[in-house]
Design a protein around this motif. Sequence first.
Motif, PDB file in Angstrom:
ATOM      1  N   GLN A 194       0.512  -0.739  -0.254  1.00 24.93           N
ATOM      2  CA  GLN A 194       0.140   0.187  -0.378  1.00 24.93           C
ATOM      3  C   GLN A 194       0.756   1.230   0.345  1.00 24.93           C
ATOM      4  O   GLN A 194       0.444   2.688  -0.804  1.00 24.93           O
ATOM      5  CB  GLN A 194      -0.939   0.061   1.638  1.00 24.93           C
ATOM      6  CG  GLN A 194      -1.859  -0.755   1.199  1.00 24.93           C
ATOM      7  CD  GLN A 194      -2.136  -2.576   1.403  1.00 24.93           C
ATOM      8  OE1 GLN A 194      -0.816  -2.558   2.649  1.00 24.93           O
ATOM      9  NE2 GLN A 194      -2.032  -2.891   0.681  1.00 24.93           N
ATOM     10  N   GLY A 195       2.165   1.080   0.433  1.00 21.33           N
ATOM     11  CA  GLY A 195       2.913   2.231   0.895  1.00 21.33           C
ATOM     12  C   GLY A 195       3.827   2.186   1.457  1.00 21.33           C
ATOM     13  O   GLY A 195       4.449   1.405   2.130  1.00 21.33           O
ATOM     14  N   ILE A 196       4.407   3.470   1.819  1.00 22.96           N
ATOM     15  CA  ILE A 196       4.900   3.676   3.188  1.00 22.96           C
ATOM     16  C   ILE A 196       4.718   4.097   4.251  1.00 22.96           C
ATOM     17  O   ILE A 196       3.960   5.449   4.471  1.00 22.96           O
ATOM     18  CB  ILE A 196       6.809   4.224   2.799  1.00 22.96           C
ATOM     19  CG1 ILE A 196       7.210   4.188   1.445  1.00 22.96           C
ATOM     20  CG2 ILE A 196       7.908   4.317   3.846  1.00 22.96           C
ATOM     21  CD1 ILE A 196       8.883   4.823   1.749  1.00 22.96           C
ATOM     22  N   PHE A 197       4.611   3.960   5.802  1.00 22.10           N
ATOM     23  CA  PHE A 197       4.487   4.435   6.769  1.00 22.10           C
ATOM     24  C   PHE A 197       4.601   3.923   7.539  1.00 22.10           C
ATOM     25  O   PHE A 197       6.568   4.038   7.688  1.00 22.10           O
ATOM     26  CB  PHE A 197       3.166   3.515   7.390  1.00 22.10           C
ATOM     27  CG  PHE A 197       2.230   3.086   5.818  1.00 22.10           C
ATOM     28  CD1 PHE A 197       0.984   3.611   6.277  1.00 22.10           C
ATOM     29  CD2 PHE A 197       2.297   1.520   5.054  1.00 22.10           C
ATOM     30  CE1 PHE A 197       0.005   3.286   5.361  1.00 22.10           C
ATOM     31  CE2 PHE A 197       1.481   1.470   4.237  1.00 22.10           C
ATOM     32  CZ  PHE A 197      -0.339   1.859   4.434  1.00 22.10           C
ATOM     33  N   LEU A 198       4.526   5.582   8.741  1.00 26.33           N
ATOM     34  CA  LEU A 198       5.346   5.747   9.990  1.00 26.33           C
ATOM     35  C   LEU A 198       4.557   5.681  11.217  1.00 26.33           C
ATOM     36  O   LEU A 198       3.204   5.678  10.906  1.00 26.33           O
ATOM     37  CB  LEU A 198       6.116   7.343  10.253  1.00 26.33           C
ATOM     38  CG  LEU A 198       7.152   7.700   9.283  1.00 26.33           C
ATOM     39  CD1 LEU A 198       7.046   8.885   9.176  1.00 26.33           C
ATOM     40  CD2 LEU A 198       8.597   6.905   8.982  1.00 26.33           C
ATOM     41  N   PHE A 199       5.045   4.353  11.882  1.00 27.41           N
ATOM     42  CA  PHE A 199       4.339   3.835  13.195  1.00 27.41           C
ATOM     43  C   PHE A 199       5.381   4.569  14.782  1.00 27.41           C
ATOM     44  O   PHE A 199       6.176   4.937  14.376  1.00 27.41           O
ATOM     45  CB  PHE A 199       4.296   2.441  13.576  1.00 27.41           C
ATOM     46  CG  PHE A 199       3.588   2.417  14.621  1.00 27.41           C
ATOM     47  CD1 PHE A 199       2.017   1.819  14.336  1.00 27.41           C
ATOM     48  CD2 PHE A 199       4.146   1.909  16.271  1.00 27.41           C
ATOM     49  CE1 PHE A 199       1.085   1.882  15.249  1.00 27.41           C
ATOM     50  CE2 PHE A 199       3.192   1.559  16.942  1.00 27.41           C
ATOM     51  CZ  PHE A 199       1.861   1.698  16.722  1.00 27.41           C
ATOM     52  N   ASP A 200       4.157   5.502  14.918  1.00 21.20           N
ATOM     53  CA  ASP A 200       4.836   6.728  16.120  1.00 21.20           C
ATOM     54  C   ASP A 200       4.493   6.022  16.923  1.00 21.20           C
ATOM     55  O   ASP A 200       3.480   5.237  18.147  1.00 21.20           O
ATOM     56  CB  ASP A 200       3.904   8.035  16.554  1.00 21.20           C
ATOM     57  CG  ASP A 200       4.656   8.797  17.122  1.00 21.20           C
ATOM     58  OD1 ASP A 200       4.906   8.038  18.383  1.00 21.20           O
ATOM     59  OD2 ASP A 200       4.249  10.020  17.416  1.00 21.20           O
ATOM     60  N   LEU A 201       5.665   5.399  18.413  1.00 21.66           N
ATOM     61  CA  LEU A 201       5.655   4.430  19.315  1.00 21.66           C
ATOM     62  C   LEU A 201       4.572   4.229  20.340  1.00 21.66           C
ATOM     63  O   LEU A 201       4.525   4.459  21.353  1.00 21.66           O
ATOM     64  CB  LEU A 201       6.903   4.017  19.796  1.00 21.66           C
ATOM     65  CG  LEU A 201       7.026   2.962  18.417  1.00 21.66           C
ATOM     66  CD1 LEU A 201       9.137   2.868  18.819  1.00 21.66           C
ATOM     67  CD2 LEU A 201       6.766   1.732  18.241  1.00 21.66           C
ATOM     68  N   GLN A 202       5.028   6.379  20.628  1.00 21.63           N
ATOM     69  CA  GLN A 202       4.276   7.233  21.973  1.00 21.63           C
ATOM     70  C   GLN A 202       3.090   7.362  21.346  1.00 21.63           C
ATOM     71  O   GLN A 202       2.225   7.205  22.611  1.00 21.63           O
ATOM     72  CB  GLN A 202       5.093   8.895  21.744  1.00 21.63           C
ATOM     73  CG  GLN A 202       6.791   8.071  22.318  1.00 21.63           C
ATOM     74  CD  GLN A 202       7.171  10.163  22.778  1.00 21.63           C
ATOM     75  OE1 GLN A 202       6.961  11.014  22.134  1.00 21.63           O
ATOM     76  NE2 GLN A 202       8.525   9.569  22.314  1.00 21.63           N
ATOM     77  N   GLU A 203       2.658   8.108  20.178  1.00 24.42           N
ATOM     78  CA  GLU A 203       1.121   7.894  19.698  1.00 24.42           C
ATOM     79  C   GLU A 203       0.208   6.543  19.651  1.00 24.42           C
ATOM     80  O   GLU A 203      -0.979   7.124  19.187  1.00 24.42           O
ATOM     81  CB  GLU A 203       1.172   8.895  19.119  1.00 24.42           C
ATOM     82  CG  GLU A 203       2.299  10.372  19.284  1.00 24.42           C
ATOM     83  CD  GLU A 203       0.887  11.041  20.744  1.00 24.42           C
ATOM     84  OE1 GLU A 203      -0.084  10.981  20.789  1.00 24.42           O
ATOM     85  OE2 GLU A 203       1.849  12.051  20.930  1.00 24.42           O
ATOM     86  N   LEU A 204       0.941   5.720  19.216  1.00 28.28           N
ATOM     87  CA  LEU A 204       0.547   3.969  19.066  1.00 28.28           C
ATOM     88  C   LEU A 204      -0.530   4.569  17.261  1.00 28.28           C
ATOM     89  O   LEU A 204      -1.404   4.430  17.958  1.00 28.28           O
ATOM     90  CB  LEU A 204      -0.331   3.430  20.407  1.00 28.28           C
ATOM     91  CG  LEU A 204       0.893   3.187  20.923  1.00 28.28           C
ATOM     92  CD1 LEU A 204      -0.123   2.501  22.090  1.00 28.28           C
ATOM     93  CD2 LEU A 204       1.713   2.408  21.180  1.00 28.28           C
ATOM     94  N   SER A 205       0.106   5.690  16.984  1.00 28.26           N
ATOM     95  CA  SER A 205      -0.687   6.147  15.203  1.00 28.26           C
ATOM     96  C   SER A 205       0.668   5.649  14.178  1.00 28.26           C
ATOM     97  O   SER A 205       1.495   5.672  15.097  1.00 28.26           O
ATOM     98  CB  SER A 205      -1.283   7.214  15.176  1.00 28.26           C
ATOM     99  OG  SER A 205      -0.018   8.690  15.762  1.00 28.26           O
ATOM    100  N   THR A 206      -0.163   5.420  13.286  1.00 25.08           N
ATOM    101  CA  THR A 206      -0.134   5.379  12.041  1.00 25.08           C
ATOM    102  C   THR A 206      -0.313   6.439  10.809  1.00 25.08           C
ATOM    103  O   THR A 206      -1.044   7.161  11.347  1.00 25.08           O
ATOM    104  CB  THR A 206      -0.459   3.926  11.494  1.00 25.08           C
ATOM    105  OG1 THR A 206       0.445   2.791  12.052  1.00 25.08           O
ATOM    106  CG2 THR A 206       0.677   3.623  10.144  1.00 25.08           C
ATOM    107  N   ILE A 207       1.172   7.185  10.675  1.00 25.62           N
ATOM    108  CA  ILE A 207       1.407   7.881   9.874  1.00 25.62           C
ATOM    109  C   ILE A 207       1.344   7.290   7.835  1.00 25.62           C
ATOM    110  O   ILE A 207       2.568   6.335   7.737  1.00 25.62           O
ATOM    111  CB  ILE A 207       2.007   9.006   9.534  1.00 25.62           C
ATOM    112  CG1 ILE A 207       2.213  10.130  10.947  1.00 25.62           C
ATOM    113  CG2 ILE A 207       2.344  10.014   8.700  1.00 25.62           C
ATOM    114  CD1 ILE A 207       3.410   9.950  11.382  1.00 25.62           C
ATOM    115  N   ASP A 208       0.500   7.107   6.975  1.00 28.33           N
ATOM    116  CA  ASP A 208       0.218   7.049   5.532  1.00 28.33           C
ATOM    117  C   ASP A 208       1.194   8.250   4.717  1.00 28.33           C
ATOM    118  O   ASP A 208       0.500   9.289   4.810  1.00 28.33           O
ATOM    119  CB  ASP A 208      -0.451   7.028   5.242  1.00 28.33           C
ATOM    120  CG  ASP A 208      -1.136   5.920   3.956  1.00 28.33           C
ATOM    121  OD1 ASP A 208       0.212   5.940   3.084  1.00 28.33           O
ATOM    122  OD2 ASP A 208      -1.774   5.583   3.282  1.00 28.33           O
TER     123      ASP A 208
END
Length: 222
Positions: free
Chosen positions: A71-85
Motif C-alpha cells: 500500500q505504500g510507506i508508513f510511519l508508526f509513532d511508538l509514543q502516540e501508537l498511531s500510523t502515518i500514511d
Amino acid sequence: MRSQNRHNYLIQSLAYDSNQHIAASADIWGNLKIWDLNFNKSLQEVERFSNDIYHSEISPDGRFIAYSNKQGIFLFDLQELSTIDLKATNYPYFGAFSNDGSQFFFRKEEDIWSIDLLNGNQRLVLKSGIEKENSGGTRVSTDDLLLMIGNLETGQNNVYDISTGKTLYTFSTSEVGNYISFSPTKLYGDKVIGVGIKRKNESYLSMVLVEYKLKTKKAREL
C-alpha cells in the motif's frame, strides 16, 4: 521479557522508549511488534505475510518505525501508537531517517520529500530525475546536510544539498578504484565509505573497506 506473542524468527532490530516503557521489535522476516513493557504484552503487530512488508527501519531516537508494503510507506509513532500514511512510492524502499531523528526522507515517484517528525509537515526536497525502478535507495550524510541517491541502471550516484536540492557531486561506482564493484554504505560530507570487491587471483575475491573522496575522485582502502 517473555510473552506468548513472541517472534517466530530472529529479531534484527530493537528500540526502547524508557519514558513510555514501550519497545519495538522487528524480525528478519519483516514482522513488527510493539510491546507494553509494564504488562509484557503486544500492543500492535504488523505481520509480514498479511501485509507483505518489504522493509522496516527504526528511527535513531527509537520513536518511529518506518515500513513499506503493497500500500505504500508508513510511519508508526511508538509514543502516540498511531500510523502515518506517507502516500509514497513503496518499492523498492526509498526511505531514510535523518541521523538526529527529526526528519524522514521518502520518494514520491521521481521526487524526494521529507516529513518533519516533530510537527508532521511535509516538503518537497528535490527532483532526482531517476525513475523509481532504477533508484538505488537513499542515504543521508552523518551531518544531515547531504542526500545520496544511486541509479541502478547507470551505476551513477548523485549527492544533493538537502537545503537547496542542488546536485553537488556525481560519481559512478565503476570509477572508484580497481574494483569489480563498489557499494556505498555511508556518506561523510565529501567522502563516501563503502565496500569494494577486488580479485586477488583467478579463484579468489576479497572485500575491503574503501574511502572515496568526491572532490578529488581518489580512493583509498581503510
